[in-house]
Scaffold this motif. Structure first.
Motif, PDB file in Angstrom:
ATOM      1  N   UNK A  50       0.857  -1.106  -0.051  1.00 52.12           N
ATOM      2  CA  UNK A  50       0.084  -0.029  -0.047  1.00 52.12           C
ATOM      3  C   UNK A  50       0.985   1.238   0.053  1.00 52.12           C
ATOM      4  N   UNK A  51       2.001   1.233   0.879  1.00 50.15           N
ATOM      5  CA  UNK A  51       2.814   2.331   1.141  1.00 50.15           C
ATOM      6  C   UNK A  51       3.497   2.579  -0.258  1.00 50.15           C
ATOM      7  N   UNK A  52       3.829   1.736  -1.029  1.00 49.31           N
ATOM      8  CA  UNK A  52       4.643   1.816  -2.275  1.00 49.31           C
ATOM      9  C   UNK A  52       4.060   2.492  -3.365  1.00 49.31           C
ATOM     10  N   UNK A  53       2.718   2.000  -3.311  1.00 50.99           N
ATOM     11  CA  UNK A  53       1.753   2.550  -4.560  1.00 50.99           C
ATOM     12  C   UNK A  53       1.323   3.596  -4.014  1.00 50.99           C
ATOM     13  N   UNK A  54       0.738   3.988  -2.949  1.00 52.47           N
ATOM     14  CA  UNK A  54      -0.384   5.158  -2.367  1.00 52.47           C
ATOM     15  C   UNK A  54       0.656   6.253  -2.161  1.00 52.47           C
ATOM     16  N   UNK A  55       1.720   5.809  -1.179  1.00 57.25           N
ATOM     17  CA  UNK A  55       2.390   7.074  -0.662  1.00 57.25           C
ATOM     18  C   UNK A  55       3.417   7.472  -1.719  1.00 57.25           C
ATOM     19  N   UNK A  56       4.377   6.403  -2.189  1.00 56.59           N
ATOM     20  CA  UNK A  56       5.353   6.868  -3.040  1.00 56.59           C
ATOM     21  C   UNK A  56       5.141   6.855  -4.482  1.00 56.59           C
ATOM     22  N   UNK A  57       3.997   6.342  -4.810  1.00 58.88           N
ATOM     23  CA  UNK A  57       3.345   6.428  -6.302  1.00 58.88           C
ATOM     24  C   UNK A  57       4.412   5.381  -7.069  1.00 58.88           C
ATOM     25  N   UNK A  58       4.896   4.355  -6.346  1.00 54.06           N
ATOM     26  CA  UNK A  58       5.673   3.459  -7.360  1.00 54.06           C
ATOM     27  C   UNK A  58       5.034   2.264  -7.961  1.00 54.06           C
ATOM     28  N   UNK A  59       4.886   1.877  -9.143  1.00 57.51           N
ATOM     29  CA  UNK A  59       4.444   0.491  -9.628  1.00 57.51           C
ATOM     30  C   UNK A  59       5.435  -0.449  -9.467  1.00 57.51           C
ATOM     31  N   UNK A  60       5.141  -1.845  -9.069  1.00 53.68           N
ATOM     32  CA  UNK A  60       6.242  -2.690  -9.103  1.00 53.68           C
ATOM     33  C   UNK A  60       6.640  -3.023 -10.441  1.00 53.68           C
TER      34      UNK A  60
END
Lengths: 236, 236
Positions: free
Chosen positions: A131-141
């Motif tokens: 969640x943090x990767x996607x929504x806080x940092x806006x990074x897609x895997x």
């Protein structure tokens, strides 16, 4: 499943299509413009073909290898940030909870409204990190396995695109009746058609109106070729 | 404000830096490789300069104008999808609520856990649409005003980068004592230094280790130039 049908309507371009578009856009444009530009300055078809093929080699390698290394870097950047988040949800969970609440706050939700979801997330550390990767940092895997295929697709599309404007010049090397000026006219004709068709197909895949995409793509090629032609003529 | 300090640690590259990197990566590489390649085939410095400048014109226009139109398309695509979501939260709110719950479900939250936030969002249609754009569709709001500045920055960086490898050849046009072979050696030297310095700085801004970024950037330029040189020599 209505949900699947619904999201499919938002579909734009697959990754392979996107790579072909990236490679072919430049491949059709730059070698075309270079060959046209040189025709304004040099009356020797062998040199134009040499320059064109050298450009195709340089451009396809720069784009393909550059894209490959950029994708590798992005994958490493993602892995590094993920490790950091993983540490942080263990070491400073309260701070991270505040950050989740902050994400929801930016969508107008009060602390009370977001509290249940913050608590629920905090019980599943793996999902919390996702969640943090996607929504806080806006990074897609990123998919590290795609880097090589992507680089190859871009480079091959550049070469395929670049050979179209060069084809009439290559023919002119062997067919002596074909003058450099005629090769230029043929190159302009086949490349404009190719840019137009390519732009049309690109528009269908990327959600731009096909006809408009076709005209824009042909226009960029024409302006680039015209500028190269003028510059080559001015300094020669 | 601890939150601000915390997110700043994740900062990677600003948009202008990114545009300079995009333009200069290719600008330093492709004209360099083309000039080096042609030196393997042609012993006439004037033609190499003409081809190099024609390439810089073509490449900078293709990248700049291509980027400008792509940014405009992205902004239009965003606006279109936003209109669709805006309609849907009014016309089929239950379906859209299911989609919000679905987003949270993919992060391991049960229907009961996400229900309060779904309800809270549905009371603020504007924020709800924002949420759907970002979290269901993964679309960031593009800044349409940036398109022009971005295109210009990319094109100017391409020109600036491309003039570095060409500089020794341009000097050789006027200084007759400077042979084409010496111009090539000087071009390789100044460009490798420039690629190295540029790669180092790029690494600092993009989060890759600077030394590794420097070596990778110089390597791409060398491979592209080597390939162009070989191809030009083989066919001439």
């Amino acid at each position: 499943m209505p949900h699947t049908r619904h999201t499919e309507r938002h579909f734009t371009a697959g990754e392979t299509v996107r790579d072909i578009v990236i490679g072919m856009s430049d491949g059709l444009t730059v070698p075309f413009a270079l060959a046209a530009g040189l025709t304004g300055a040099i009356d020797h078809v062998g040199i134009i073909v040499t320059a064109g093929l050298a450009e195709i080699a340089a451009g396809s390698i720069a784009m393909g290898l550059g894209g490959y290394l950029a994708a590798k870097s992005a994958a490493e950047h993602y892995a590094k940030e993920r490790e950091r988040e993983k540490r942080e949800v263990v070491e400073i969970p309260d701070e991270e909870k505040r950050e989740v609440a902050q994400v929801f706050h930016s969508y107008g939700l009060s602390h009370e409204e977001s509290a249940p979801i913050v608590e629920a997330l905090s019980k599943q550390p793996k999902k919390w990190v996702d969640f943090m990767m996607r929504f806080e940092l806006g990074l897609e895997k990123p998919d590290p396995k795609r880097a090589f295929v992507s680089a190859f697709t871009i480079a091959a599309s550049y070469v395929a695109g670049g050979l179209i404007p060069l084809a009439p010049y290559i023919v002119a090397v062997y067919v002596k009746q074909l003058s450099v000026a005629t090769a230029l006219l043929l190159s302009v004709a086949v490349t404009l058609i190719a840019l137009f068709v390519f732009g049309f197909i690109k528009g269908r895949y990327t959600g731009t109106r096909p006809m408009r995409s076709a005209l824009q793509t042909a226009l960029i090629g024409s302006i680039a070729a015209g500028a190269a032609f003028l510059i080559a003529r001015l300094i020669s």
